[in-house]
Design a protein around this motif. Structure first.
Motif: not given
Lengths: 282, 1182
Positions: B642-645, B690-693, B734-735
């Motif tokens: 998401i960060c790259q997008k 974001e992905e980890e969350s 995020p964990p």
């Protein structure tokens, strides 16, 4: 930071105004700084507790957080054998109330500086403590009595925190059994009381002084308020609004009053903001 | 100051609040230095005594005259005493019959404005910006002096225009002489007249930057009617100015003298004069040189006529006839603009005299424009245009002469919002003569059209369509805010600045502006370049803008660009080149849902539009076949996380600029995600978490489903709610699902659990993710606190048993919670019973009466089982609406924790503050990039008036305007007893429960200070590309302010890799790479963090004596600040001797903290974790 007037005296006890004797305490023999313990015989007139017999109990202030009851017991054993040690957050009478809780359900203890009540077996130990010289410190952590702090302590704490579900279940079961029994007794008693309060044939009620724990009749302010409120809302529901001319007039009057109030409020708010010079745009 | 101290506390708010910000605190973030200001917040009262009562405003105050100041300070003093009391009007006052006048006044206040407050606020604002009489006198006298001086300009012999020998070397000509020569003769002569023009004579001149325009008429014999050709007139005008400058240079009555040019137009240089002495910065006199009115025929400046010959400009022989020469509309309008100022002034004066509120209306509009950075620079919508716009509205009867200033502003904004001058131009000309061009002719030549009263001049010639769109956008936004009763219209319309970096989601800059020269070549813009007299930047700008607009199309709401500021240079130096301008900034307002799509789908391959699409995208466009069977042209951008997008717009912009305008990628400085770096998770490709969350939330959803389906519980589950920041996407780091290396740990045999091993580095920290599980209410629940606790424990055991049986999860039941090891994550399930808080509040008195009393325990329980889960689900919903909400929260919390504030501004508070930025973005739009949200957070924190206003966070849009008023009134009435930082939510209108405990007033003050400083440093870095780029500067707290610093052993800090500057060495923490473990297996070490254990112990033992601060995200220092109050020697009392030593003087026994022993205790209690204890201050007594 010993009291100045005692500085010259070696091997002597240090007593400060108020009757406290100052003992110094250090963590291990090589630590540089010392804490001071303030001790005094326990003398409270009001207290008649068997836990703290007046002639044998020593009142200790300022016990550092790393000293557990066992450590304190050990520290003071050099003055005579110690019967029991009680550590508390604040000085005060001991209160034991409610059913006894298992260790799993006890609220977590605060780990700060504590006050202690050390009960010796014989009363002659008290003078021994009070005459202990100020410059000979008590040592908390020695070779034969290592005290765990820091990482070691936390790992131990973590290891000890495990609870066997079976044990826990057992504790819960026994508590609930106990609780149910108490509840039953309570219910029994209340039933009896209710019977007593029944009206007799002529409408008389026998009123007795309630026991501890019984629910009294609602003679409180809150209950009165509640009934009053109920009445008002009932009335309101029935009323017609803005129906008669006088009602209409009243509403208008209220409206103007409301506007005036708001205007005044705003004026004051502005005055406040102006006083703080909040109107500079940049 | 004595009286002040007596009620110091009330002063803490009223005066100190503003004042601390103005303290001369030498606070340098980069160096991490707070200088001498010993932690000014903690000893606020001491500070109060030290500061003279009005020193703070002195420098700012422009009016330094003594009597004025005395008056001011008195007023200030009185102001400090003003404390808001709820209005108490007597019955008589409230219900007395109203007079007609009063009724009118009240009615007006009610009907015209949301509340009379706005009206009064605007009146106050107008007072602030209006020029004082004293200032006007100063200006008038300076004008007289200058007029007299100019009238005595000596004559000089006639020379060729290109011959500059008559000028002494000290003064240069303010003109870029490209091409070098032009024909014509020039001589100096005294001006034929000198007049005031512009805003000052009209009365619309406002503070700050007071600019007074003076038109000096060049005598007719210096000019020639044919001078309009080939820059002859502009050059003569520049020479004339240089002549004036040379003459004025010798005078002592002039302070400083600089050249500038009008709205960045190099053809129209002006001379800036300031008065000598201390008044030099209070106003500026701008000297224009103009031809006599009517000297040139206006018809010569028709936008389709040519006045610069290609042959002259290029120096090449061409055989073009005059008729085929390209038109030069911009050149024409810049010359024509010099002819008309007097006429414009007459026109505006006439309008102004009819409408009494005209000047106030213009002033408000100017403030509005200025806050939006639209009123200055090349192609701005300046005060002159604002006046002309109001005049237009008056003439066309859109507003009436009797309207008030705020109505004028409202109508003007409404007109701007609804009228598109890029399509439907407007004209002030009543009956233009036959030679005047038509509106459509204007439209052909210019992007925005607003024709002046003469009918010949387009006053908006330099404004780009983008700027006008921005103006429209701002106007319609403002109208929305104005109509919304829950928004403080005054604040967001007129008081809040909107700099581009805080307004636009992404910003990029073109750094080397020289490159635009080659873009002009590539775009084939020779004739336009000629028209703009060689200003290649503004020649290329409209084309670049339309190119980007086309490329970004659906991804953005708005494309804006900075208006290059008017250059200023001293009279002794040459005019600066075009490339010397500061970089051009562009702002993008992203459309959140479309801005980060990686695919641009074009038309089908065979449609005629395909060629156009291919032309736009060049080689990036390729034919693709989609799932629905279509074969279309498409462009696929790179982006996995998401960060790259989020940075797809960057790819598009650099690609388009390179392809069409020859601007290399190195010239584009993209400021979109520079701050995001600090929340990048180390191990992954390059994501910002974001992905980890998402993984955590999915795992939680699965668990919740499984809990719902469990059978065999005595009571049913009524709700499963998450109550952890990770479950609302706002956990800083995020964990992550973990796979453990069992050999790293010791084992606890009986309960199949891992235990940290002594001597090894601290094992990886596993956050328990809290989940609240509500059980059905039933008569079976006991009505007793202890019994409920036990029943709850029984539930934990049973839940754990069932989860183990059905899903093979390792569980650990405790009386307070149940830990579940699932997918490499740990969930902490807490069973809750909805009546328990009520039970905790009830108690029986000795007489057996039931009393209900609120207590901390019940509140804490309600917080944990009701409010936190609710907040979590609400914010989870907010994340679904605003995809960058989570990332913004995480940036904010990273900053708070790095600056050691995480204990004062708790996670929930921080999340609420960020939520307010999304829910009530006025005067902005909801942020669509984490960075801009972070900047706005810092601004909110540092500029919000916490003393006088509640921050209302309208979660789920549940609050109505009535609620707002109710909250505000309740707040004002009980201000003193409420938390210093007051946040109201729909569920919590009166108490601000999230900020009840913290921050304290001192800490809030410090947070505000640090936030302001961080914002300044960060914005500066983001805007100025020439600076050293290290955004982490704002995350390094200054340690000088603290008394003791405890350094920790990095080996035992489990979250070390989250540190701001992670150390080079890493420690093995018992984690294996690879996907998460299968269900089952021994329970890992949960929630074991030596640092927080240590902090907890320190706070319990020494909380009365000191404050402890630590960065929970991998901080390796704990900083300690002694409480000054604890160090005042106090008499010996049995309840206050903790960690204190006694001092006996005579009969008195005083105690003071035993600092040596305490420092020793720091070491003892943190054995194994503490590396060293560094005492920084020697002053232990205060």
């Amino acid at each position: 930071m010993a009291p100045s007037k005692k500085k010259h005296a070696k091997n002597q006890a240090c007593v400060i105004p108020g009757g406290f004797t100052v003992l110094s305490l250090q963590f291990s023999s090589d630590s540089a700084a010392r804490h001071s313990l303030y001790v005094k015989e326990h003398r409270v007139r009001a207290e008649r507790s068997s836990h703290r017999p007046l002639d044998r109990t020593l009142f200790v202030l300022n016990i550092p957080p790393y000293c557990s009851e066992d450590v304190v017991k050990d520290l003071f054993s050099q003055f005579g054998s110690v019967q029991s040690v009680e550590l508390r957050d604040h000085p005060g009478s001991s209160q034991e109330s409610g059913p006894k809780l298992s260790k799993f359900f006890k609220p977590a203890e605060k780990q700060g500086f504590k006050v202690g009540y050390v009960v010796f077996q014989i009363s002659s130990s008290l003078p021994a403590v009070k005459s202990h010289p100020h410059d000979v410190p008590l040592v908390v952590c020695t070779e034969h009595r290592p005290v765990k702090t820091g990482l070691q302590k936390w790992i131990q704490q973590y290891t000890n925190s495990f609870i066997q579900p079976e044990q826990l279940q057992q504790k819960v079961d026994s508590f609930m059994e106990d609780y149910d029994k108490r509840k039953e007794e309570e219910a029994e008693r209340q039933k009896k009381e209710a019977e007593e309060e029944q009206e007799d044939e002529e409408g008389w009620v026998k009123v007795t002084r309630g026991h501890k724990g019984t629910k009294a009749r609602p003679h409180s302010e809150a209950a009165n308020q509640r009934t009053l409120q109920r009445e008002i809302t009932k009335k309101k529901r029935k009323e017609l609004l803005n129906f008669y001319t006088w009602q209409h007039r009243n509403t208008q009057k209220e409206h103007i009053a409301e506007l005036r109030k708001k205007f005044e409020e705003d004026k004051q708010r502005i005055a406040l903001l102006r006083a703080q010079r909040k109107f500079r745009p940049y | 100051m004595h009286e002040c101290c007596s009620h110091a506390y009330s002063l803490l708010f009223t005066s100190h609040w503003n004042r601390l910000a103005n303290l001369s605190v030498s606070y340098i973030l980069c160096g991490g230095n707070i200088g001498n200001s010993y932690y000014s917040a903690t000893c606020i009262i001491c500070c109060l005594q030290m500061i003279p009562s009005d020193s703070s405003r002195q420098e700012e105050d422009e009016e330094n005259e003594a009597p004025v100041k005395a008056k001011r300070s008195k007023a200030d003093h009185a102001g400090e005493e003003v404390v808001y009391h709820p209005v108490k009007l007597s019955r008589n006052d409230l219900y007395r019959p109203p007079t007609a006048e009063e009724l009118n006044q009240l009615k007006e206040a009610e009907s015209l404005f949301h509340c009379s407050l706005l009206k009064m606020q605007m009146e106050e604002l107008l007072k602030e910006v209006a020029l004082s009489e004293r200032r006007k006198r100063q200006i008038d006298s300076f004008i007289q002096t200058v007029t007299k001086l100019i009238q005595t300009v000596p004559d000089s012999p006639e020379v060729e225009v290109s011959d500059l020998s008559w000028l002494s070397g000290a003064v240069k000509v303010p003109f870029l002489l490209v091409p070098k020569t032009t024909k014509g003769k020039f001589h100096m002569a005294p001006p034929s007249s000198i007049d005031l023009i512009g805003s000052y004579p009209l009365g619309t001149c406002t503070k700050p930057n007071v600019m007074v325009d003076l038109a000096v008429t060049i005598p007719n014999d210096v000019l020639h009617p044919k001078d309009v050709l080939n820059q002859r007139y502009p050059r003569k005008r520049a020479l004339y100015l240089a002549g004036l400058a040379q003459h004025l240079a010798s005078s002592s009555d002039i302070g400083t003298m600089q050249y500038s040019c009008l709205h960045g137009n190099r053809l129209r240089p002006v001379l800036l004069l300031t008065p000598p002495g201390k008044d030099s910065s209070s106003f500026t006199l701008r000297v224009h040189a103009c031809p006599a009115p009517g000297f040139f025929k206006p018809s010569r400046f028709h936008p389709q006529r040519n006045n610069i010959r290609t042959e002259w400009y290029t120096g090449l022989q061409t055989s073009q006839s005059e008729s085929s020469e390209p038109p030069t509309p911009h050149y024409n309008s810049s010359v024509l603009g010099d002819l008309l100022p007097r006429a414009h002034l007459q026109f505006l004066s006439a309008v102004s005299s009819q409408c009494s509120a005209f000047t106030d209306g213009v002033a408000l509009l100017k403030v509005w424009l200025r806050q939006r950075e639209l009123d200055q620079g090349t192609g701005c919508f300046n005060g002159f245009l604002a006046s002309m716009l109001l005049a237009y509205l008056l003439i066309t009867h859109r507003i009436s002469n009797s309207m008030t200033a705020y109505q004028l502003l409202r109508n003007a904004l409404n007109f701007l919002a609804s009228t598109d001058l890029t399509v439907n131009g407007i004209s002030l000309a009543k009956d233009p003569d036959s030679t005047a061009p038509s509106i459509s002719e204007f439209h052909d030549a210019f992007q925005v059209v607003f024709v002046d009263p003469s009918g010949h001049l387009n006053m908006c010639a330099d404004i780009t369509a983008c700027t006008y769109k921005q103006l429209q956008h701002e106007a319609s936004l403002s109208m929305q805010f104005w109509d919304n009763p829950t928004v403080d219209g005054f604040q967001c319309l007129l008081m809040t600045p909107k700099p581009m970096i805080r307004t636009s989601d992404h910003v990029f800059q073109l750094c080397e502006l020289v490159k635009l020269q080659s873009s002009c070549k590539k775009l084939n813009l020779l004739s336009e370049l000629m028209d703009h007299s060689g200003d290649y930047i503004h020649t290329a700008l409209p084309f670049i803008l339309s190119l980007l607009q086309q490329g970004l199309s659906q991804r953005i709401h708005l494309l804006t660009h900075s208006l290059s500021p008017d250059p200023k240079w001293s009279v002794e130096s040459e005019a600066p080149k075009h490339k010397a301008q500061p970089p051009l900034s562009f702002g993008l307002l992203l459309r959140a849902e479309l801005s980060s799509t990686v695919l641009d789908r074009g038309p089908p391959a065979d449609s005629p539009k395909a060629a156009e699409f291919r032309q736009l995208w060049g080689p990036r466009s390729e034919l693709r076949r989609f799932q629905d069977g279509d074969i279309t042209e498409a462009v696929l951008w790179h982006g996995e996380s998401i960060c790259q997008k989020r940075l797809v717009p960057k790819q598009i912009i650099t690609h388009l600029l390179q392809l069409h305008a020859d601007i290399p990628e190195s010239c584009v400085r993209y400021v979109g995600a520079m701050v995001d770096d600090v929340i990048k998770t180390g191990s992954e490709v390059s994501g910002t978490g974001e992905e980890e969350s998402l993984v955590v939330v999915q795992s939680y959803d699965d668990l919740s489903r499984k809990l719902w389906r469990l059978e065999g519980l005595p009571l049913t589950i009524t709700a499963v709610q998450g109550a952890h920041p990770a479950l609302r996407y706002t956990q800083v780091f995020p964990p992550r699902p973990l796979k453990l290396e069992y050999s790293f740990f010791d084992r606890e045999k009986t309960s199949r659990s891992l235990v940290p091993k002594e001597g090894k580095p601290c094992p990886v920290y596993i956050t328990p993710i809290t989940v609240i599980c509500h059980m059905e209410g039933s008569g079976k629940w006991p009505h007793d606190r202890l019994a409920i606790q036990h029943i709850r424990a029984a539930f934990h055991i049973q839940l754990g048993e069932l989860l183990r049986k059905h899903h093979n999860y390792t569980c650990r039941p405790c009386p307070t919670h149940l830990d579940v090891w699932k997918d490499g994550l740990v969930f902490r399930i807490q069973v809750a019973y909805h009546r328990e808080p009520q039970v905790l509040r009830e108690s029986l008195t000795a007489e057996g009466l039931l009393v209900v009393r609120d207590n901390d325990e019940a509140q804490a329980l309600e917080m944990a089982t009701i409010h936190k889960p609710l907040l979590t689900s609400t914010l989870h919903g907010l994340q679904q609406q605003h995809p960058c909400f989570g990332a913004a929260c995480r940036l904010v919390k990273r900053w708070l924790s790095a600056q050691l504030f995480s204990d004062d501004i708790t996670e929930d508070t921080a999340d609420l503050l960020v939520a307010s930025l999304f829910l009530q973005p006025a005067p902005f739009t909801a942020p669509s990039s984490p960075q801009v949200a972070f900047l706005r957070f810092l601004h909110l924190l540092s500029s919000f008036d916490w003393r006088n206003n509640p921050l209302i966070v309208n979660l789920n849009n549940q609050l109505t305007a009535v609620d707002y008023t109710e909250i505000k009134n309740g707040f004002m009435a009980t201000r003193e007893s409420l938390p210093v930082m007051f946040i109201a939510t729909p569920k919590d209108k009166k108490l601000s429960m999230w900020t009840k405990r913290s921050p304290s007033i001192q800490m809030l003050q410090r947070v505000i200070m640090v936030a302001a400083e961080s914002l300044k440093v960060l914005e500066h870095q983001l805007i100025d590309g020439s600076q050293k780029q290290d955004v982490r500067v704002i995350l390094r707290p200054p340690l000088e302010a603290y008394d003791v610093v405890i350094h920790l052993n990095p080996k035992q800090v489990p979250l070390l890799d989250q540190a701001v500057d992670p150390p080079a060495i890493t420690f093995s923490r018992g984690v294996m790479s690879g996907s998460a473990a299968q269900p089952g297996g021994p329970l890992p070490v949960i929630d074991y963090n030596p640092v927080s254990l240590y902090l907890g112990e320190l706070r319990e033992a020494f909380g009365d004596l000191a404050l402890f601060f630590c960065d929970p995200c991998g901080g390796t220092v704990i900083t300690v600040l002694w409480k000054p109050k604890a160090f005042i020697p106090t008499p010996f009392k049995t309840s206050q001797v903790s960690a204190r030593s006694v001092e006996v003087t005579g009969d008195e026994t005083k105690t003071v903290p035993n600092v040596e022993a305490i420092l020793e205790d720091f070491r003892i209690m943190g054995k194994g974790l503490v590396k060293s204890v560094e005492a920084r201050t020697e002053k232990w007594s205060f």
